[in-house]
Design a protein around this motif. Structure first.
Motif, PDB file in Angstrom:
ATOM      1  N   ASN A  25      23.945  26.120  37.450  1.00 36.30           N
ATOM      2  CA  ASN A  25      23.307  26.874  36.215  1.00 36.30           C
ATOM      3  C   ASN A  25      22.805  28.264  37.326  1.00 36.30           C
ATOM      4  O   ASN A  25      22.948  29.325  36.867  1.00 36.30           O
ATOM      5  CB  ASN A  25      22.280  26.243  35.750  1.00 36.30           C
ATOM      6  CG  ASN A  25      21.416  27.153  34.800  1.00 36.30           C
ATOM      7  OD1 ASN A  25      22.073  27.910  34.224  1.00 36.30           O
ATOM      8  ND2 ASN A  25      20.008  27.116  34.672  1.00 36.30           N
ATOM      9  N   GLN A  26      22.378  28.019  38.458  1.00 44.44           N
ATOM     10  CA  GLN A  26      21.635  29.090  39.217  1.00 44.44           C
ATOM     11  C   GLN A  26      22.938  30.217  39.538  1.00 44.44           C
ATOM     12  O   GLN A  26      22.594  31.424  39.628  1.00 44.44           O
ATOM     13  CB  GLN A  26      20.797  28.473  40.418  1.00 44.44           C
ATOM     14  CG  GLN A  26      19.707  27.843  40.222  1.00 44.44           C
ATOM     15  CD  GLN A  26      18.642  28.713  39.164  1.00 44.44           C
ATOM     16  OE1 GLN A  26      18.346  29.769  39.992  1.00 44.44           O
ATOM     17  NE2 GLN A  26      18.569  28.316  38.093  1.00 44.44           N
ATOM     18  N   GLN A  27      23.789  29.447  39.872  1.00 50.11           N
ATOM     19  CA  GLN A  27      25.214  30.300  40.315  1.00 50.11           C
ATOM     20  C   GLN A  27      25.674  31.139  39.216  1.00 50.11           C
ATOM     21  O   GLN A  27      25.818  32.326  39.158  1.00 50.11           O
ATOM     22  CB  GLN A  27      26.267  29.546  40.843  1.00 50.11           C
ATOM     23  CG  GLN A  27      25.991  28.859  42.189  1.00 50.11           C
ATOM     24  CD  GLN A  27      27.241  28.148  42.680  1.00 50.11           C
ATOM     25  OE1 GLN A  27      27.540  27.371  41.880  1.00 50.11           O
ATOM     26  NE2 GLN A  27      27.665  28.453  43.990  1.00 50.11           N
ATOM     27  N   LEU A  28      25.616  30.366  37.873  1.00 48.63           N
ATOM     28  CA  LEU A  28      26.040  31.172  36.882  1.00 48.63           C
ATOM     29  C   LEU A  28      25.214  32.539  36.453  1.00 48.63           C
ATOM     30  O   LEU A  28      25.660  33.435  36.295  1.00 48.63           O
ATOM     31  CB  LEU A  28      26.003  30.330  35.559  1.00 48.63           C
ATOM     32  CG  LEU A  28      27.375  29.443  35.175  1.00 48.63           C
ATOM     33  CD1 LEU A  28      26.957  28.626  33.950  1.00 48.63           C
ATOM     34  CD2 LEU A  28      28.301  30.783  34.708  1.00 48.63           C
ATOM     35  N   GLN A  84      32.311  25.067  35.117  1.00 48.80           N
ATOM     36  CA  GLN A  84      32.853  25.365  36.296  1.00 48.80           C
ATOM     37  C   GLN A  84      34.127  26.571  35.962  1.00 48.80           C
ATOM     38  O   GLN A  84      34.259  27.560  36.778  1.00 48.80           O
ATOM     39  CB  GLN A  84      33.704  23.977  36.811  1.00 48.80           C
ATOM     40  CG  GLN A  84      34.059  24.168  38.421  1.00 48.80           C
ATOM     41  CD  GLN A  84      32.837  24.342  39.252  1.00 48.80           C
ATOM     42  OE1 GLN A  84      31.852  23.634  39.028  1.00 48.80           O
ATOM     43  NE2 GLN A  84      32.837  25.274  40.199  1.00 48.80           N
ATOM     44  N   ASP A  85      34.812  26.368  35.100  1.00 47.65           N
ATOM     45  CA  ASP A  85      35.894  27.415  34.708  1.00 47.65           C
ATOM     46  C   ASP A  85      35.038  29.079  34.411  1.00 47.65           C
ATOM     47  O   ASP A  85      35.433  30.017  34.688  1.00 47.65           O
ATOM     48  CB  ASP A  85      36.681  27.042  33.483  1.00 47.65           C
ATOM     49  CG  ASP A  85      37.572  27.974  33.193  1.00 47.65           C
ATOM     50  OD1 ASP A  85      38.572  28.100  34.019  1.00 47.65           O
ATOM     51  OD2 ASP A  85      37.682  28.893  32.287  1.00 47.65           O
ATOM     52  N   GLU A  86      33.737  28.612  33.600  1.00 54.06           N
ATOM     53  CA  GLU A  86      33.309  29.950  33.378  1.00 54.06           C
ATOM     54  C   GLU A  86      32.726  30.615  34.776  1.00 54.06           C
ATOM     55  O   GLU A  86      32.653  31.795  34.760  1.00 54.06           O
ATOM     56  CB  GLU A  86      32.141  29.880  32.541  1.00 54.06           C
ATOM     57  CG  GLU A  86      31.107  30.638  32.033  1.00 54.06           C
ATOM     58  CD  GLU A  86      31.825  32.027  31.264  1.00 54.06           C
ATOM     59  OE1 GLU A  86      33.143  31.528  30.954  1.00 54.06           O
ATOM     60  OE2 GLU A  86      31.352  32.811  31.215  1.00 54.06           O
ATOM     61  N   LEU A  87      32.236  29.645  35.553  1.00 55.26           N
ATOM     62  CA  LEU A  87      31.515  30.272  36.947  1.00 55.26           C
ATOM     63  C   LEU A  87      32.641  30.950  37.758  1.00 55.26           C
ATOM     64  O   LEU A  87      32.539  32.095  38.553  1.00 55.26           O
ATOM     65  CB  LEU A  87      31.324  28.859  37.795  1.00 55.26           C
ATOM     66  CG  LEU A  87      30.483  29.461  39.016  1.00 55.26           C
ATOM     67  CD1 LEU A  87      29.137  30.208  38.654  1.00 55.26           C
ATOM     68  CD2 LEU A  87      30.039  28.084  39.834  1.00 55.26           C
ATOM     69  N   GLU A  88      34.100  30.426  37.390  1.00 54.78           N
ATOM     70  CA  GLU A  88      35.121  31.082  38.465  1.00 54.78           C
ATOM     71  C   GLU A  88      35.254  32.340  37.763  1.00 54.78           C
ATOM     72  O   GLU A  88      35.416  33.470  38.689  1.00 54.78           O
ATOM     73  CB  GLU A  88      36.316  30.258  38.211  1.00 54.78           C
ATOM     74  CG  GLU A  88      36.414  28.870  38.642  1.00 54.78           C
ATOM     75  CD  GLU A  88      36.665  28.703  40.256  1.00 54.78           C
ATOM     76  OE1 GLU A  88      37.701  29.447  40.601  1.00 54.78           O
ATOM     77  OE2 GLU A  88      36.004  28.515  40.927  1.00 54.78           O
ATOM     78  N   LYS A  89      35.341  32.400  36.386  1.00 52.28           N
ATOM     79  CA  LYS A  89      35.338  33.678  35.927  1.00 52.28           C
ATOM     80  C   LYS A  89      34.281  34.873  36.285  1.00 52.28           C
ATOM     81  O   LYS A  89      34.677  36.037  36.615  1.00 52.28           O
ATOM     82  CB  LYS A  89      35.460  33.864  34.340  1.00 52.28           C
ATOM     83  CG  LYS A  89      36.877  33.138  33.829  1.00 52.28           C
ATOM     84  CD  LYS A  89      36.903  33.481  32.207  1.00 52.28           C
ATOM     85  CE  LYS A  89      38.362  33.016  32.071  1.00 52.28           C
ATOM     86  NZ  LYS A  89      38.610  32.694  30.523  1.00 52.28           N
ATOM     87  N   VAL A  90      33.114  34.277  36.042  1.00 56.13           N
ATOM     88  CA  VAL A  90      32.136  35.303  36.556  1.00 56.13           C
ATOM     89  C   VAL A  90      32.223  35.622  37.784  1.00 56.13           C
ATOM     90  O   VAL A  90      31.780  36.801  38.503  1.00 56.13           O
ATOM     91  CB  VAL A  90      30.709  34.612  36.122  1.00 56.13           C
ATOM     92  CG1 VAL A  90      29.549  35.579  36.242  1.00 56.13           C
ATOM     93  CG2 VAL A  90      30.727  34.409  34.614  1.00 56.13           C
ATOM     94  N   LYS A  91      32.363  34.638  38.869  1.00 60.98           N
ATOM     95  CA  LYS A  91      32.581  34.915  40.362  1.00 60.98           C
ATOM     96  C   LYS A  91      33.378  36.183  40.448  1.00 60.98           C
ATOM     97  O   LYS A  91      33.374  36.937  41.423  1.00 60.98           O
ATOM     98  CB  LYS A  91      33.095  33.781  41.011  1.00 60.98           C
ATOM     99  CG  LYS A  91      32.073  32.891  41.506  1.00 60.98           C
ATOM    100  CD  LYS A  91      32.512  31.651  42.308  1.00 60.98           C
ATOM    101  CE  LYS A  91      32.479  31.970  43.834  1.00 60.98           C
ATOM    102  NZ  LYS A  91      32.681  30.594  44.484  1.00 60.98           N
ATOM    103  N   PHE A  92      34.797  36.196  39.944  1.00 61.07           N
ATOM    104  CA  PHE A  92      35.929  37.007  39.830  1.00 61.07           C
ATOM    105  C   PHE A  92      35.471  38.100  39.706  1.00 61.07           C
ATOM    106  O   PHE A  92      35.789  39.022  40.280  1.00 61.07           O
ATOM    107  CB  PHE A  92      36.963  36.317  39.065  1.00 61.07           C
ATOM    108  CG  PHE A  92      38.310  37.232  39.258  1.00 61.07           C
ATOM    109  CD1 PHE A  92      39.031  36.944  40.569  1.00 61.07           C
ATOM    110  CD2 PHE A  92      38.540  38.307  38.373  1.00 61.07           C
ATOM    111  CE1 PHE A  92      40.097  37.864  40.654  1.00 61.07           C
ATOM    112  CE2 PHE A  92      39.887  38.869  38.379  1.00 61.07           C
ATOM    113  CZ  PHE A  92      40.552  38.773  39.527  1.00 61.07           C
TER     114      PHE A  92
END
Lengths: 235, 245
Positions: A80-83, B86-94
């Motif tokens: 969550n924090q990372q998001l 996790q998939d959403e995180l990858e997209k935002v990280k990208f």
């Protein structure tokens, strides 16, 4: 009185001229009408599309929040924090916090003879420098006239307006909001020999205010997809 | 009696002529009106804007559909939820620049002219004509304007918080010192990126005038690394719509 041949010629010429003039007058007003009508139709479509995008964006923001909430359980705390952190960097998350507001507008001093007016108006480079200085001072989120600045933001002069994020037109005065440590942001802009002093040299009007809270909206389009279009994840 | 009527006859012709002149004058005014208001150009500009908006809309729609799918997945138990997030995180990280990107693009190499050569070339002190942070800032801005999706300078990935500034004789990017030659890599359409810089009267021309060597090379593949600096968000807090915690 006798009607002479040259009278007839003058009359004929007058009539022809009259008809020509009338035709041309009519056709040019038709052009205006057709163009105005076309412009109006197009403008209506553009407005409708903008509204559709706005409404869809509200939905997307809501879903993003729901997704964040779904990650609020203790075992997903890190995720969550990372998001949130990465979302703030990417520009997908609307944020608030302390910071500064920078107001910029063209010089209002009357020009002396021989002065080049283009020296005394804001250029894209001036705004780039202000943004760059704010970033160097640790700004975490920035917007110009409420258009969110993201990694790929470009700034171009387009006559009396500037164009930001490829096609968003913004008109002066420009208000740049930044979130970060207010004193650090303020001091780095106001530093001796710094960007504000440089702008004031050209009589450009700049004012910087510290603020307890500024709100910076999210990027109004889809970054996640835009970022993907030109390349792929490597390594 | 013949004489005066002949005169009034000619006078009436003159009046008709003047009226015609007026009409023609009006017509000219109209032409001016057309030019000033740029009426014929407007529908065209609006059509271009509409096409762009349509693309924006489609992209946003695809994102909305993706999010909808993820929210459905979240309902299907913890494991599925974790996967979706996790998939959403990858997209935002990208999107944030925290992942390496590869693809077609350009490589721009900027270098100061060798000192002796420059002195001959311009007859000035060469330090005036060395590359300034502003020059790099402008090149980067131009590349983004031409649609670059990821840029690095000497392998420092530019993200939203990246600064490009002078510190003494050096240029600093992401708080790190970089030295010439400056190699700027950009992922995007190579043709657009190249022509954006090389356009007549554009940046490459101007920089060369200042004695800066600049080469722009289209590439089949450039690799732009991920941002590897520290990330700390201390002041910005997400705005939550309802309630506002």
């Amino acid at each position: 009185m006798k009607i002479k041949a040259y009278h007839l010629v003058i009359l004929l010429v007058s009539v022809i001229l009259g008809v020509m003039a009338a035709m041309q007058f009519k056709s040019s007003s038709e052009i205006i009408d057709a163009n105005i009508e076309r412009t109006e139709k197009m403008a209506e479509k553009v407005e409708a599309k903008k509204k559709e995008i706005e409404e869809l964006k509200i939905k997307v923001d809501e879903m993003n929040l729901q997704l964040q909430e779904a990650a609020e359980s203790p075992e997903m705390y890190a995720l969550n924090q990372q998001l949130i952190t990465y979302g703030i960097l990417a520009g997908t998350v609307e944020v608030k916090g302390p910071g500064v507001k920078v107001l910029l507008s063209d010089s209002e001093e009357p020009l002396k003879p021989g002065q080049d007016p283009s020296f005394y108006v804001l250029h894209d480079v001036d705004i780039l420098k202000v943004l760059n200085e704010l970033k160097a001072a640790g700004a975490e989120a920035i917007a110009i006239n409420d258009e969110r600045v993201i990694a790929t933001t470009d700034i171009r002069c387009g006559g009396p307006v500037i164009i930001v994020n490829k096609n968003k037109r913004l008109a002066a005065p420009f208000v740049i909001k930044a979130i970060g440590h207010p004193d650090t942001l303020y001091n780095s802009l106001m530093m001796k020999g710094g960007v504000v002093e440089q702008l004031k040299f050209w009589n450009i009007r700049v004012s910087v205010q510290k603020a307890d809270e500024v709100i910076i909206p999210s990027y109004p389009r889809s970054i996640k997809l835009e970022a993907r279009l030109g390349g792929s994840i490597s390594g | 009696m013949a004489k005066p009527s002949a005169v009034s006859f000619v006078v009436s012709f003159v009046i008709v002529g003047m009226m015609l002149g007026l009409l023609l004058g009006l017509h000219d005014k109209n032409d001016e009106f057309l030019e000033n208001k740029d009426v014929p150009g407007r529908p065209h500009a609006l059509a271009a804007e509409l096409a762009q908006l349509e693309t924006d809309y489609q992209n946003l729609l695809a994102e909305a559909q993706d999010l909808e799918k993820k929210l459905e997945q979240i309902e299907k138990g913890k494991w599925k939820a974790y996967e979706a997030l996790q998939d959403e995180l990858e997209k935002v990280k990208f999107a944030a620049g925290l992942m390496p990107v590869s693809g077609k693009g350009v490589e721009v190499i900027m270098q100061n002219m060798p000192e002796g050569e420059l002195d001959d070339h311009l007859g000035f002190d060469s330090s005036l004509f060395s590359i300034k942070y502003e020059d790099i800032l402008k090149v980067v801005n131009e590349l983004y304007a031409a649609g670059a999706v990821a840029i690095s300078i000497n392998d420092q990935r530019l993200i939203v918080t990246s600064e490009i500034r002078n510190a003494g004789r050096f240029i600093i990017v992401n708080s790190r010192r970089i030295t010439p030659p400056y190699v700027i890599k950009a992922v995007g359409d190579p043709e657009r990126l190249e022509s954006g810089l090389k356009i007549k009267g554009g940046l490459v021309e101007a920089l060369r005038e200042w004695g800066i060597e600049i080469i722009v090379e289209p590439k089949e593949e450039v690799i732009v690394p991920a941002y590897d600096g520290g990330i700390e968000i201390r002041y910005a807090k997400p705005v939550k719509k309802e309630g506002d915690a």
